[in-house]
Design a protein around this motif. Structure first.
Motif, PDB file in Angstrom:
ATOM      1  N   UNK A  14     -29.832 -33.870 -30.628  1.00 58.47           N
ATOM      2  CA  UNK A  14     -28.412 -34.220 -30.665  1.00 58.47           C
ATOM      3  C   UNK A  14     -27.922 -34.297 -32.119  1.00 58.47           C
ATOM      4  N   UNK A  15     -28.699 -34.961 -32.988  1.00 57.50           N
ATOM      5  CA  UNK A  15     -28.279 -35.119 -34.387  1.00 57.50           C
ATOM      6  C   UNK A  15     -28.161 -33.763 -35.070  1.00 57.50           C
ATOM      7  N   UNK A  16     -29.144 -32.900 -34.881  1.00 58.87           N
ATOM      8  CA  UNK A  16     -29.129 -31.614 -35.593  1.00 58.87           C
ATOM      9  C   UNK A  16     -28.000 -30.733 -35.070  1.00 58.87           C
ATOM     10  N   UNK A  17     -27.800 -30.742 -33.727  1.00 63.80           N
ATOM     11  CA  UNK A  17     -26.727 -29.932 -33.148  1.00 63.80           C
ATOM     12  C   UNK A  17     -25.372 -30.395 -33.671  1.00 63.80           C
ATOM     13  N   UNK A  18     -25.123 -31.715 -33.668  1.00 60.77           N
ATOM     14  CA  UNK A  18     -23.799 -32.156 -34.131  1.00 60.77           C
ATOM     15  C   UNK A  18     -23.645 -31.960 -35.626  1.00 60.77           C
ATOM     16  N   UNK A  19     -24.743 -32.037 -36.400  1.00 63.39           N
ATOM     17  CA  UNK A  19     -24.617 -31.757 -37.831  1.00 63.39           C
ATOM     18  C   UNK A  19     -24.235 -30.300 -38.062  1.00 63.39           C
ATOM     19  N   UNK A  20     -24.852 -29.384 -37.294  1.00 58.14           N
ATOM     20  CA  UNK A  20     -24.502 -27.965 -37.430  1.00 58.14           C
ATOM     21  C   UNK A  20     -23.041 -27.731 -37.075  1.00 58.14           C
ATOM     22  N   UNK A  21     -22.580 -28.378 -35.975  1.00 58.88           N
ATOM     23  CA  UNK A  21     -21.187 -28.200 -35.578  1.00 58.88           C
ATOM     24  C   UNK A  21     -20.255 -28.792 -36.620  1.00 58.88           C
ATOM     25  N   UNK A  34     -17.585 -34.668 -35.170  1.00 56.33           N
ATOM     26  CA  UNK A  34     -19.003 -34.291 -34.994  1.00 56.33           C
ATOM     27  C   UNK A  34     -19.884 -35.077 -35.933  1.00 56.33           C
ATOM     28  N   UNK A  35     -19.357 -35.424 -37.132  1.00 56.31           N
ATOM     29  CA  UNK A  35     -20.158 -36.254 -38.046  1.00 56.31           C
ATOM     30  C   UNK A  35     -20.371 -37.647 -37.449  1.00 56.31           C
ATOM     31  N   UNK A  36     -19.329 -38.201 -36.782  1.00 54.72           N
ATOM     32  CA  UNK A  36     -19.490 -39.490 -36.102  1.00 54.72           C
ATOM     33  C   UNK A  36     -20.593 -39.399 -35.055  1.00 54.72           C
ATOM     34  N   UNK A  37     -20.604 -38.270 -34.323  1.00 54.44           N
ATOM     35  CA  UNK A  37     -21.640 -38.074 -33.306  1.00 54.44           C
ATOM     36  C   UNK A  37     -23.030 -38.042 -33.940  1.00 54.44           C
ATOM     37  N   UNK A  38     -23.165 -37.368 -35.095  1.00 53.32           N
ATOM     38  CA  UNK A  38     -24.454 -37.369 -35.797  1.00 53.32           C
ATOM     39  C   UNK A  38     -24.887 -38.780 -36.154  1.00 53.32           C
TER      40      UNK A  38
ATOM     41  N   UNK B  12     -34.278 -31.469 -42.118  1.00 50.38           N
ATOM     42  CA  UNK B  12     -33.352 -30.481 -41.553  1.00 50.38           C
ATOM     43  C   UNK B  12     -31.908 -30.941 -41.757  1.00 50.38           C
ATOM     44  N   UNK B  13     -31.640 -32.243 -41.515  1.00 53.68           N
ATOM     45  CA  UNK B  13     -30.269 -32.738 -41.692  1.00 53.68           C
ATOM     46  C   UNK B  13     -29.834 -32.608 -43.150  1.00 53.68           C
ATOM     47  N   UNK B  31     -17.055 -33.395 -48.779  1.00 53.46           N
ATOM     48  CA  UNK B  31     -17.347 -34.824 -48.905  1.00 53.46           C
ATOM     49  C   UNK B  31     -18.121 -35.345 -47.701  1.00 53.46           C
ATOM     50  N   UNK B  32     -17.716 -34.892 -46.514  1.00 55.76           N
ATOM     51  CA  UNK B  32     -18.425 -35.335 -45.305  1.00 55.76           C
ATOM     52  C   UNK B  32     -19.854 -34.821 -45.315  1.00 55.76           C
ATOM     53  N   UNK B  33     -20.070 -33.630 -45.883  1.00 53.10           N
ATOM     54  CA  UNK B  33     -21.439 -33.115 -45.943  1.00 53.10           C
ATOM     55  C   UNK B  33     -22.294 -33.959 -46.886  1.00 53.10           C
ATOM     56  N   UNK B  34     -21.665 -34.494 -47.960  1.00 51.21           N
ATOM     57  CA  UNK B  34     -22.411 -35.406 -48.839  1.00 51.21           C
ATOM     58  C   UNK B  34     -22.824 -36.657 -48.060  1.00 51.21           C
ATOM     59  N   UNK B  35     -21.913 -37.162 -47.209  1.00 53.51           N
ATOM     60  CA  UNK B  35     -22.264 -38.319 -46.375  1.00 53.51           C
ATOM     61  C   UNK B  35     -23.433 -37.980 -45.447  1.00 53.51           C
ATOM     62  N   UNK B  36     -23.416 -36.747 -44.932  1.00 48.81           N
ATOM     63  CA  UNK B  36     -24.514 -36.326 -44.050  1.00 48.81           C
ATOM     64  C   UNK B  36     -25.843 -36.339 -44.796  1.00 48.81           C
ATOM     65  N   UNK B  37     -25.833 -35.904 -46.065  1.00 50.15           N
ATOM     66  CA  UNK B  37     -27.066 -35.919 -46.855  1.00 50.15           C
ATOM     67  C   UNK B  37     -27.527 -37.347 -47.093  1.00 50.15           C
ATOM     68  N   UNK B  38     -26.576 -38.264 -47.364  1.00 48.10           N
ATOM     69  CA  UNK B  38     -26.961 -39.666 -47.563  1.00 48.10           C
ATOM     70  C   UNK B  38     -27.585 -40.233 -46.297  1.00 48.10           C
ATOM     71  N   UNK B  39     -27.051 -39.839 -45.130  1.00 51.46           N
ATOM     72  CA  UNK B  39     -27.609 -40.307 -43.864  1.00 51.46           C
ATOM     73  C   UNK B  39     -29.025 -39.802 -43.663  1.00 51.46           C
ATOM     74  N   UNK B  40     -29.268 -38.547 -44.054  1.00 56.55           N
ATOM     75  CA  UNK B  40     -30.619 -37.994 -43.914  1.00 56.55           C
ATOM     76  C   UNK B  40     -31.604 -38.783 -44.770  1.00 56.55           C
TER      77      UNK B  40
END
Lengths: 186, 98
Positions: A14-21, A34-38, B12-13, B31-40
């Motif tokens: 789920x996390x990887x799919x929503x991150x890709x989306x 989608x980021x909230x979903x991740x 992967x994230x 910016x949201x992608x930077x947040x995603x990296x911090x989450x990883x």
């Protein structure tokens, strides 16, 4: 494979799919959702890793506060959807290639296990990882004695007290900076 | 033991976040992608804290604080840029280009 691992892989997929989306959607609002979903799925993984308090904070602070801030700014700017520019396929290729390379390097870490690190750490043949790294067992005992929040609060307000106080200065600076930057006329 | 799989998922994230920063042109999405990296990275800390003690979870606390401060200041900067150029497209930010 036991139930915990099955649930873990569900959350991971789920996390990887929503991150890709999140990365590929053209509309910034759907990206944000989608980021909230991740972040929710990551909170589920945190619970499986016995970090229940961090999972709660993840939902409250990240999925709640930070993402609402993002959505507010997106709505404030009134952005329209930008059409995809297929002349930039070189960029897409280079970006995807670089990140696949990085992922391959980092995924090599999946072989990491406490037993392997303990073997490298100590000179004894096949040592017990619980003896080489006693902190994990100490933390588990603290969770049993004082609960999840208490076990986290004690080191935070004792050993990490000065970093904790410095954090408040950082937040104050951020508040002042945000006001100065976004106010038209001071 | 979920340590190895957690590290793989976090890798992967993180790579997806890097791809977003490299590919996207909308400043807010970057910016949201930077947040995603911090989450990883937070996932890595939490996974390792099961073996190495509570320090990892406390570090996640500090990462979240820094992320919140960064989001507030960064979004204020994006608002200031939008007022200046009427867009958040990173292509329109070429003032320093010779």
């Amino acid at each position: 494979m036991d139930v915990v691992q099955i649930v873990f892989w569900c959350f991971a997929g789920w996390a990887i799919l929503s991150a890709l989306l999140c990365v590929t959607r053209a509309n910034p609002i759907s990206s944000a959702l989608w980021l909230v979903s991740t972040m929710f799925s990551l909170a589920g993984i945190f619970i499986l890793l016995h970090a229940e308090f961090i999972a709660a904070i993840q939902v409250l602070v990240y999925a709640g506060a930070v993402m609402v801030l993002f959505l507010f700014v997106i709505m404030l700017l009134n952005l329209e959807e930008t059409p995809r520019d297929w002349n930039r396929w070189m960029f897409w290729l280079a970006g995807a290639g670089l990140s696949i390379l990085l992922a391959a390097q980092l995924v090599a870490l999946r072989g990491y296990s406490p037993q392997r690190l303990a073997n490298e750490f100590s000179s004894m043949p096949s040592p017990d990882p619980g003896l080489v790294f006693p902190e994990g067992a100490v933390a588990r005992q603290a969770v049993e004695a004082r609960g999840v929040v208490g076990a986290l609060a004690e080191p935070l307000f004792q050993g990490y007290l000065i970093p904790f106080e410095i954090t408040s200065i950082l937040l104050l600076a951020a508040v002042i900076g945000a006001v100065v930057l976004s106010k038209k006329r001071l | 033991m979920l340590l190895g799989p957690s590290l793989a998922v976090s890798a992967i994230l993180f790579a997806i976040g890097v791809a977003g920063v490299l590919i996207r042109r909308n400043a807010i999405v970057v910016f949201m992608c930077v947040e995603l990296m911090l989450n990883a990275v937070n996932l890595t800390f939490v996974a390792l804290s099961e073996v190495h003690g509570m320090g990892g979870q406390i570090m996640v606390f500090f990462v979240m604080t820094v992320a919140a401060a960064e989001a507030a200041v960064g979004l204020a900067i994006i608002l200031a840029i939008f007022r200046h150029t009427q867009s958040v497209d990173l292509k329109s930010l070429n003032l320093l280009k010779g």
